[in-house]
Design a protein around this motif. Structure first.
Motif, PDB file in Angstrom:
ATOM      1  N   GLU A   1       0.808  -1.209   0.000  1.00 28.99           N
ATOM      2  CA  GLU A   1       0.000   0.000   0.000  1.00 28.99           C
ATOM      3  C   GLU A   1       0.848   1.269   0.000  1.00 28.99           C
ATOM      4  O   GLU A   1       1.918   1.320   0.592  1.00 28.99           O
ATOM      5  CB  GLU A   1      -0.940   0.013   1.210  1.00 28.99           C
ATOM      6  CG  GLU A   1      -1.999  -1.076   1.147  1.00 28.99           C
ATOM      7  CD  GLU A   1      -2.938  -1.040   2.337  1.00 28.99           C
ATOM      8  OE1 GLU A   1      -2.651  -0.278   3.282  1.00 28.99           O
ATOM      9  OE2 GLU A   1      -3.942  -1.766   2.321  1.00 28.99           O
ATOM     10  N   TYR A   2       0.329   2.278  -0.673  1.00 25.86           N
ATOM     11  CA  TYR A   2       0.924   3.614  -0.688  1.00 25.86           C
ATOM     12  C   TYR A   2      -0.052   4.575  -0.006  1.00 25.86           C
ATOM     13  O   TYR A   2      -1.256   4.527  -0.261  1.00 25.86           O
ATOM     14  CB  TYR A   2       1.166   4.083  -2.123  1.00 25.86           C
ATOM     15  CG  TYR A   2       2.340   3.439  -2.814  1.00 25.86           C
ATOM     16  CD1 TYR A   2       3.458   4.194  -3.164  1.00 25.86           C
ATOM     17  CD2 TYR A   2       2.339   2.087  -3.128  1.00 25.86           C
ATOM     18  CE1 TYR A   2       4.549   3.613  -3.805  1.00 25.86           C
ATOM     19  CE2 TYR A   2       3.414   1.489  -3.767  1.00 25.86           C
ATOM     20  CZ  TYR A   2       4.517   2.265  -4.104  1.00 25.86           C
ATOM     21  OH  TYR A   2       5.590   1.676  -4.729  1.00 25.86           O
ATOM     22  N   THR A   3       0.473   5.434   0.851  1.00 25.85           N
ATOM     23  CA  THR A   3      -0.357   6.461   1.474  1.00 25.85           C
ATOM     24  C   THR A   3      -0.529   7.619   0.496  1.00 25.85           C
ATOM     25  O   THR A   3       0.437   8.084  -0.104  1.00 25.85           O
ATOM     26  CB  THR A   3       0.293   6.974   2.770  1.00 25.85           C
ATOM     27  OG1 THR A   3       0.426   5.876   3.672  1.00 25.85           O
ATOM     28  CG2 THR A   3      -0.557   8.057   3.416  1.00 25.85           C
ATOM     29  N   VAL A   4      -1.779   8.056   0.339  1.00 22.14           N
ATOM     30  CA  VAL A   4      -2.088   9.127  -0.607  1.00 22.14           C
ATOM     31  C   VAL A   4      -2.304  10.422   0.169  1.00 22.14           C
ATOM     32  O   VAL A   4      -3.089  10.457   1.124  1.00 22.14           O
ATOM     33  CB  VAL A   4      -3.352   8.793  -1.425  1.00 22.14           C
ATOM     34  CG1 VAL A   4      -3.611   9.866  -2.477  1.00 22.14           C
ATOM     35  CG2 VAL A   4      -3.212   7.426  -2.087  1.00 22.14           C
ATOM     36  N   ARG A   5      -1.613  11.490  -0.254  1.00 16.60           N
ATOM     37  CA  ARG A   5      -1.724  12.782   0.417  1.00 16.60           C
ATOM     38  C   ARG A   5      -2.043  13.886  -0.590  1.00 16.60           C
ATOM     39  O   ARG A   5      -1.568  13.866  -1.725  1.00 16.60           O
ATOM     40  CB  ARG A   5      -0.423  13.143   1.136  1.00 16.60           C
ATOM     41  CG  ARG A   5      -0.115  12.278   2.342  1.00 16.60           C
ATOM     42  CD  ARG A   5       1.158  12.769   3.034  1.00 16.60           C
ATOM     43  NE  ARG A   5       1.450  11.994   4.220  1.00 16.60           N
ATOM     44  CZ  ARG A   5       0.897  12.189   5.409  1.00 16.60           C
ATOM     45  NH1 ARG A   5       0.023  13.168   5.557  1.00 16.60           N
ATOM     46  NH2 ARG A   5       1.208  11.432   6.448  1.00 16.60           N
ATOM     47  N   CYS A   6      -2.839  14.817  -0.135  1.00 15.76           N
ATOM     48  CA  CYS A   6      -3.033  16.074  -0.858  1.00 15.76           C
ATOM     49  C   CYS A   6      -2.575  17.169   0.090  1.00 15.76           C
ATOM     50  O   CYS A   6      -3.238  17.428   1.108  1.00 15.76           O
ATOM     51  CB  CYS A   6      -4.486  16.265  -1.257  1.00 15.76           C
ATOM     52  SG  CYS A   6      -4.777  17.847  -2.086  1.00 15.76           S
ATOM     53  N   GLU A   7      -1.408  17.740  -0.198  1.00 18.10           N
ATOM     54  CA  GLU A   7      -0.746  18.666   0.722  1.00 18.10           C
ATOM     55  C   GLU A   7      -0.569  17.959   2.071  1.00 18.10           C
ATOM     56  O   GLU A   7       0.014  16.888   2.135  1.00 18.10           O
ATOM     57  CB  GLU A   7      -1.540  19.974   0.818  1.00 18.10           C
ATOM     58  CG  GLU A   7      -1.600  20.719  -0.515  1.00 18.10           C
ATOM     59  CD  GLU A   7      -2.387  21.997  -0.445  1.00 18.10           C
ATOM     60  OE1 GLU A   7      -3.075  22.233   0.569  1.00 18.10           O
ATOM     61  OE2 GLU A   7      -2.313  22.773  -1.413  1.00 18.10           O
ATOM     62  N   SER A   8      -1.113  18.493   3.156  1.00 18.28           N
ATOM     63  CA  SER A   8      -0.894  17.853   4.463  1.00 18.28           C
ATOM     64  C   SER A   8      -1.984  16.860   4.826  1.00 18.28           C
ATOM     65  O   SER A   8      -1.906  16.174   5.839  1.00 18.28           O
ATOM     66  CB  SER A   8      -0.812  18.924   5.561  1.00 18.28           C
ATOM     67  OG  SER A   8      -2.048  19.633   5.624  1.00 18.28           O
ATOM     68  N   GLN A   9      -3.033  16.763   3.996  1.00 18.29           N
ATOM     69  CA  GLN A   9      -4.167  15.897   4.310  1.00 18.29           C
ATOM     70  C   GLN A   9      -3.938  14.476   3.813  1.00 18.29           C
ATOM     71  O   GLN A   9      -3.601  14.265   2.645  1.00 18.29           O
ATOM     72  CB  GLN A   9      -5.450  16.444   3.681  1.00 18.29           C
ATOM     73  CG  GLN A   9      -6.693  15.620   4.030  1.00 18.29           C
ATOM     74  CD  GLN A   9      -7.924  16.105   3.300  1.00 18.29           C
ATOM     75  OE1 GLN A   9      -7.829  16.848   2.323  1.00 18.29           O
ATOM     76  NE2 GLN A   9      -9.087  15.688   3.757  1.00 18.29           N
TER      77      GLN A   9
END
Length: 746
Positions: free
Chosen positions: A515-523
């Motif tokens: 699994e890869y963690t998905v981020r949008c800026e800090s979220q």
């Protein structure tokens, strides 16, 4: 003294505050067992019947009379959401009595956990994985934490009886009890147990106690059930059928969908408006796709977004937002979800549940429908069966509406027989054996081979595994440096093993993709597998994003929101369908019975399927000629018997009948070309079925069938043996083959 009078005053006050006029039958029965016997207890009753209170009212009463000197009860829940929900409910009950309630899983703050470790007491609510981590990392503290443990409550126990996770739970309980020197009573809770006696045996394995299973007479419940079928096109099965009428109370503007919408999803869109609903799907990919589509319909219709999303790959904040919104009676929103909201969490006054396509099990169907029907509303489930319109030249097997048949069969076997899938206890759990071996070494430190075998092989769940098999495993692990020999001849975790056991993902025995963690800026948005390259789009959290950066070393995906629609990336979602369901699917085609929950299109599509399958002989013959050398075999057996049949045909029959191009649509049909006649085919089947079969013969020569999470770390011979003797249903396959041959006169 009756059970209510025996309850502690604070429990009685809680009952008065909630305006309960009398105890339910399950609460009276549970109180009788817990107060008056020393037995384990299995409580089986419908969803929202008060099972949790039935177990904890007497437990808390006993605690108030003699407070445990450590954690007195462990509540094991299969899902974080369920634990969060029960934590709030139990706190309300325990607050006045001063009995602490703790919860412990990956999303709980460290400060809360630290307080429990400092002063172990009351009730601990925990997942199997977090309990495994505690055994490994807090080994020296186990006696202090659980030295006066009196009860272990396992919620939704049926969800733990069909794979390694349930075996892990039993192993953890046994290891903890040995280490703490206690033998607590076990209480199992479930709404969907197919074989209570077998489940009671599973629950009590290794405890030395009998399991009481009170028989609770269920009140008759009227279901509101509908099942509609849609082609993913403009033309529907009932388009030209003016004589077909659906149930008037469920006939609500079937064709009121946004223009150019997918008709099935448009149907869901229209019938969730102004209501609080759940939409169940069978995979995380589908969850993302359906949510994205529904939100796009909101936008196209200039409506506010009224759809939430909930599945296991989302971040805690997204899941908890959906859970909170569903509990708020003033919020009229719909949540699209996988099995993560299938189990006992109380999500308020739901008006209806939708199921897109058929689930794999009766148990899952009952659990999902049981999310509704609380607070004096009838349970309500709307099935939405979707299918691509068959091309004019599509061959017969692919024109059968398998999902529609499966949905009808799931409903009918329960309505007619109250049948639910039985537990499976006949596996050879070598993957779990590896996991428990490494976990035991990581927690205990150096052990001699004999000490390690004594601690692991004697766990009740491993009763089918021999000492010779265990020696093979240990030699392999030493060779691969997962285990290391010390100069004194003891065993410790090796270098390769440390890399695994020191990763938090080690605690879980269910299969996970990388699994890869998905981020949008800090979220943080959630996780996915197999991320696409930078510049490509992904779907997660019910929205579409464009990938701006990939960090493969740290498994991070950075993205920005965009508009559009793309598939999600979470890996496969396999399903295990029982032979009973396949046989009932065939009966659906054979009988002329109508089903009152079918809507217009579903009625028409079933009528078409019955006509075409009867005309082609599918309802009477298992082997159908599709023209020339092309054949289709309809076995009507479950997933694991189907696996065995594929191999039996390949290994034993293929050359004898000149079979080529074997192509399966599991577990519905097998297509192939064959030079032999139908008579020669069945004669060969009978001859080969009459010969002794070594299960290992059905594992292909160089095949290493990796099914479970840790199979890749096992010696090949144990993987092959576990698959042959623990997965393939050879008896079920042979029973089916012999019945076909009897019918054909061979």
């Amino acid at each position: 003294m009756n059970v209510f009078d025996r309850y502690a005053p604070f429990v009685q006050d809680f009952i008065y505050r909630n305006n309960w006029e009398s105890l339910r039958a399950i609460q009276a029965a549970a109180g009788d067992v817990i107060f008056n016997t020393d037995d384990n207890l299995l409580l089986t009753a419908s969803t929202a019947s008060g099972k949790t209170e039935a177990a904890f009212f007497p437990i808390l009463t006993l605690f108030s009379e003699d407070m445990p000197r450590s954690v007195g009860a462990i509540y094991i829940g299969p899902l974080k959401a369920l634990i969060n929900d029960q934590f709030t409910r139990l706190n309300d009950l325990c607050e006045d009595a001063g009995i602490p309630v703790w919860h412990w899983h990956g999303d709980v703050a460290q400060s809360h956990k630290a307080r429990m470790l400092k002063k172990p007491s009351g009730i601990l609510q925990i997942t199997p994985e977090s309990l495994e981590a505690m055994l490994m990392r807090k080994h020296a503290a186990i006696a202090k934490l659980f030295g006066d443990l009196r009860f272990i409550v396992i919620d939704e126990v049926h969800s733990l009886m069909r794979g390694d996770r349930g075996g892990q739970t039993l192993c953890i309980i046994e290891r903890l009890c040995r280490q703490a020197g206690v033998n607590p009573r076990r209480i199992g809770l479930s709404a969907t147990i197919g074989d209570p006696e077998a489940a009671g045996e599973f629950l009590g394995a290794g405890s030395g106690r009998r399991t009481a299973i009170p028989k609770i007479e269920a009140k008759g419940t009227r279901w509101r059930l509908s099942m509609e079928h849609f082609y993913v096109s403009d033309v529907q099965a009932a388009s030209n059928k003016k004589d077909i009428k659906a149930l008037p109370e469920l006939e609500e503007a079937t064709d009121k969908a946004p223009q150019h919408a997918d008709p099935g999803i448009g149907y869901v869109f229209e019938h969730t408006r102004g209501k609080k609903c759940l939409v169940f799907v069978n995979s995380r990919e589908e969850c993302e796709a359906v949510t994205t589509t529904l939100r796009s319909y909101c936008e196209a219709n200039h409506e506010r977004d009224r759809f939430l999303i909930h599945h296991g790959n989302l971040s805690a904040s997204y899941r908890e937002t959906a859970e909170a919104a569903m509990k708020d009676d003033d919020v009229q929103m719909t949540t699209v979800t996988t099995a993560t909201l299938e189990l006992g969490i109380d999500i308020g006054r739901l008006e209806r549940a939708f199921q897109i396509d058929a689930p794999f099990t009766v148990s899952s169907f009952l659990q999902r429908m049981g999310r509704t029907g609380r607070r004096d509303l009838p349970p309500e489930m709307w099935f939405v069966m979707r299918e691509d319109m068959p091309e004019p030249r599509t061959m017969l097997p692919s024109t059968v509406p398998w999902k529609l048949l499966q949905g009808i069969a799931l409903v009918q076997v329960y309505l007619e027989e109250r049948w639910v899938e039985p537990p499976r206890f006949d596996r050879l759990p070598f993957s779990l054996l590896y996991h428990q071996t490494m976990s035991t070494l990581a927690s205990c430190g150096e052990l001699t081979p004999a000490q390690l075998a004594q601690r692991v092989l004697t766990l009740k769940y491993f009763h089918r595994i021999t000492a010779d098999d265990y020696k093979i495993l240990l030699r392999h692990l030493i060779e691969k440096e997962h285990i290391q020999r010390t100069e004194e001849g003891g065993l410790i975790v090796g270098l390769a093993g440390e890399r695994l056991v020191n990763n938090f993902k080690f605690y879980a025995v269910f299969q996970e993709n990388e699994e890869y963690t998905v981020r949008c800026e800090s979220q943080e948005l959630g996780t996915l597998v197999m991320p696409p390259p930078v510049g490509e789009k992904i779907a997660i959290a019910g929205q579409v994003w464009i990938v701006t950066e990939l960090d493969h070393k740290r498994h991070l995906v950075y993205c920005e929101p965009v508009k559009g629609k793309v598939p999600a990336y979470f890996g496969d979602c396999p399903g295990d369908i029982n032979t009973k369901i396949l046989q009932r699917m065939k009966q659906v085609l054979c009988e002329d019975k109508s089903y009152p929950y079918l809507m217009r299109n579903a009625v028409a599509r079933l009528e078409q399927a019955r006509i075409s399958t009867r005309n082609s002989g599918v309802t009477t013959d298992n082997l159908i000629n599709l023209g020339g050398d092309m054949w289709a075999l309809f076995p009507w057996v479950g997933t694991y018997a189907f696996f065995a049949l594929e191999r039996f045909l390949n290994v034993r029959c293929r050359e004898k009948v000149k079979m080529r191009g074997l192509d399966s649509c599991r577990p519905y049909f097998i297509q192939f070309t064959m030079k032999a006649t139908k008579e020669e085919f069945f004669r060969t089947l009978r001859e080969e079925a009459n010969k002794p079969i070594d299960p290992m013969e059905l594992v292909y020569p160089k095949e290493i069938p990796l099914f479970e999470k840790y199979d890749e770390h096992l010696p090949a011979e144990l993987v092959r043996k576990g698959f042959a003797y623990g997965v393939l249903d050879i008896d079920g396959m042979l029973a089916a083959v012999n019945s076909w041959c009897d019918k054909e006169g061979f």
